[in-house]
Design a protein around this motif. Structure first.
Motif, PDB file in Angstrom:
ATOM      1  N   GLU A  77      -5.717  71.528  81.284  1.00 54.83           N
ATOM      2  CA  GLU A  77      -5.098  72.789  81.700  1.00 54.83           C
ATOM      3  C   GLU A  77      -4.325  73.406  80.618  1.00 54.83           C
ATOM      4  O   GLU A  77      -3.538  72.644  80.129  1.00 54.83           O
ATOM      5  CB  GLU A  77      -4.301  72.767  82.748  1.00 54.83           C
ATOM      6  CG  GLU A  77      -3.871  74.192  83.574  1.00 54.83           C
ATOM      7  CD  GLU A  77      -3.027  74.273  84.570  1.00 54.83           C
ATOM      8  OE1 GLU A  77      -2.425  75.235  85.100  1.00 54.83           O
ATOM      9  OE2 GLU A  77      -3.031  73.189  85.377  1.00 54.83           O
ATOM     10  N   SER A  79      -2.623  77.519  78.758  1.00 52.70           N
ATOM     11  CA  SER A  79      -2.254  78.897  79.252  1.00 52.70           C
ATOM     12  C   SER A  79      -3.189  79.958  78.921  1.00 52.70           C
ATOM     13  O   SER A  79      -3.998  79.412  77.968  1.00 52.70           O
ATOM     14  CB  SER A  79      -0.659  79.284  78.585  1.00 52.70           C
ATOM     15  OG  SER A  79      -1.321  79.526  76.984  1.00 52.70           O
ATOM     16  N   ARG A  80      -3.150  81.021  79.468  1.00 51.41           N
ATOM     17  CA  ARG A  80      -4.040  82.287  79.211  1.00 51.41           C
ATOM     18  C   ARG A  80      -4.159  82.424  77.647  1.00 51.41           C
ATOM     19  O   ARG A  80      -5.236  82.710  77.140  1.00 51.41           O
ATOM     20  CB  ARG A  80      -3.748  83.340  79.942  1.00 51.41           C
ATOM     21  CG  ARG A  80      -3.982  83.430  81.429  1.00 51.41           C
ATOM     22  CD  ARG A  80      -5.279  82.949  82.038  1.00 51.41           C
ATOM     23  NE  ARG A  80      -6.377  84.059  81.763  1.00 51.41           N
ATOM     24  CZ  ARG A  80      -7.546  83.595  82.083  1.00 51.41           C
ATOM     25  NH1 ARG A  80      -8.037  82.647  82.290  1.00 51.41           N
ATOM     26  NH2 ARG A  80      -8.607  84.632  81.697  1.00 51.41           N
ATOM     27  N   GLU A  81      -3.039  82.409  77.185  1.00 53.54           N
ATOM     28  CA  GLU A  81      -2.940  82.685  75.481  1.00 53.54           C
ATOM     29  C   GLU A  81      -3.460  81.454  75.016  1.00 53.54           C
ATOM     30  O   GLU A  81      -4.334  81.797  73.832  1.00 53.54           O
ATOM     31  CB  GLU A  81      -1.425  82.791  75.391  1.00 53.54           C
ATOM     32  CG  GLU A  81      -0.768  84.053  75.918  1.00 53.54           C
ATOM     33  CD  GLU A  81      -0.093  83.714  77.218  1.00 53.54           C
ATOM     34  OE1 GLU A  81       0.074  84.739  77.934  1.00 53.54           O
ATOM     35  OE2 GLU A  81      -0.113  82.595  77.733  1.00 53.54           O
ATOM     36  N   ASP A  82      -3.186  80.226  75.393  1.00 52.27           N
ATOM     37  CA  ASP A  82      -3.935  79.182  74.508  1.00 52.27           C
ATOM     38  C   ASP A  82      -5.272  79.326  74.559  1.00 52.27           C
ATOM     39  O   ASP A  82      -6.180  78.748  73.947  1.00 52.27           O
ATOM     40  CB  ASP A  82      -3.156  77.831  74.772  1.00 52.27           C
ATOM     41  CG  ASP A  82      -1.942  77.504  74.051  1.00 52.27           C
ATOM     42  OD1 ASP A  82      -1.680  78.231  72.843  1.00 52.27           O
ATOM     43  OD2 ASP A  82      -0.991  76.978  74.564  1.00 52.27           O
ATOM     44  N   HIS A 106     -10.404  80.560  87.771  1.00 50.68           N
ATOM     45  CA  HIS A 106      -9.958  80.118  86.524  1.00 50.68           C
ATOM     46  C   HIS A 106     -11.254  80.216  85.470  1.00 50.68           C
ATOM     47  O   HIS A 106     -12.519  80.344  86.131  1.00 50.68           O
ATOM     48  CB  HIS A 106      -9.560  78.571  86.673  1.00 50.68           C
ATOM     49  CG  HIS A 106     -10.941  77.658  86.955  1.00 50.68           C
ATOM     50  ND1 HIS A 106     -11.079  77.343  88.267  1.00 50.68           N
ATOM     51  CD2 HIS A 106     -11.533  76.619  86.281  1.00 50.68           C
ATOM     52  CE1 HIS A 106     -11.958  76.504  88.276  1.00 50.68           C
ATOM     53  NE2 HIS A 106     -12.331  76.196  87.036  1.00 50.68           N
ATOM     54  N   SER A 123      -8.195  77.303  82.221  1.00 50.91           N
ATOM     55  CA  SER A 123      -7.001  78.363  82.496  1.00 50.91           C
ATOM     56  C   SER A 123      -7.103  79.028  83.755  1.00 50.91           C
ATOM     57  O   SER A 123      -7.956  79.617  84.000  1.00 50.91           O
ATOM     58  CB  SER A 123      -7.240  79.244  81.262  1.00 50.91           C
ATOM     59  OG  SER A 123      -6.205  80.248  81.261  1.00 50.91           O
TER      60      SER A 123
END
Length: 125
Positions: A77, A79-82, A106, A123
Motif C-alpha cells: 500500500e 499514498s496517492r502521491e507515491d 482503490h 492506493s
C-alpha cells in the motif's frame, strides 16, 4: 488449530543480490536492515523482505505482467502521491507494468522487479 499473529517477513529469490537491494531500496524506498552472506533483510513500513541470492535464477521472464490478475504476488500500500510517482517513474526506468487498474475504492498497479517477481502497488481512495 494454529493461529497466525501476523506476517513476520516474506522472501524472494533473486539472481543478483546487489541489483535487487538497489531496486528495493532506491526504487521502492525500503531500508536495508541487515546483510548476512547471500541474504539481505529490508523493511518498508511494516513489511519485512528477505532477499535470497540464487544465481540459478534467469531474470527477464515478463509473462506474468501481461495478465497479472489471479497470480501469486506481493502487494504494497502506498499514498496517492507515491502511486502517481510510480506511474511516472516506472516507464522511465523500463520497469514492466500493467495498470493502473480501477477497483472502485482503490487503484492498483502491477509491476515486475528485475528478476520477474510480480509485485503490486495499492492506493486507497
Amino acid at each position: 488449530m494454529i493461529r497466525i499473529k501476523r506476517l513476520d517477513h516474506y522472501g524472494l529469490n533473486v539472481s543478483n543480490l546487489s541489483r535487487a537491494e538497489a531496486f528495493y531500496s532506491e526504487t521502492l524506498g525500503m531500508d536495508i536492515e541487515s546483510k548476512m552472506g547471500h541474504m539481505t533483510l529490508l523493511k518498508g513500513g511494516n513489511a519485512v523482505l528477505a532477499l535470497f541470492e540464487n544465481p540459478k535464477i534467469v531474470p527477464g521472464d515478463t509473462e506474468d505482467i501481461k495478465d497479472p490478475l489471479g497470480k501469486a504476488h506481493h502487494a504494497f500500500e502506498v499514498s496517492r502521491e507515491d502511486f502517481q510517482r510510480a506511474l511516472e517513474r516506472f516507464p522511465q526506468e523500463n520497469i514492466p507494468l500493467k495498470g493502473p487498474i480501477d477497483w472502485g475504492d482503490h487503484d492498483c498497479l502491477y509491476f515486475l522487479d528485475p528478476d520477474g517477481n510480480l509485485l503490486e502497488l495499492i492506493s486507497n481512495r
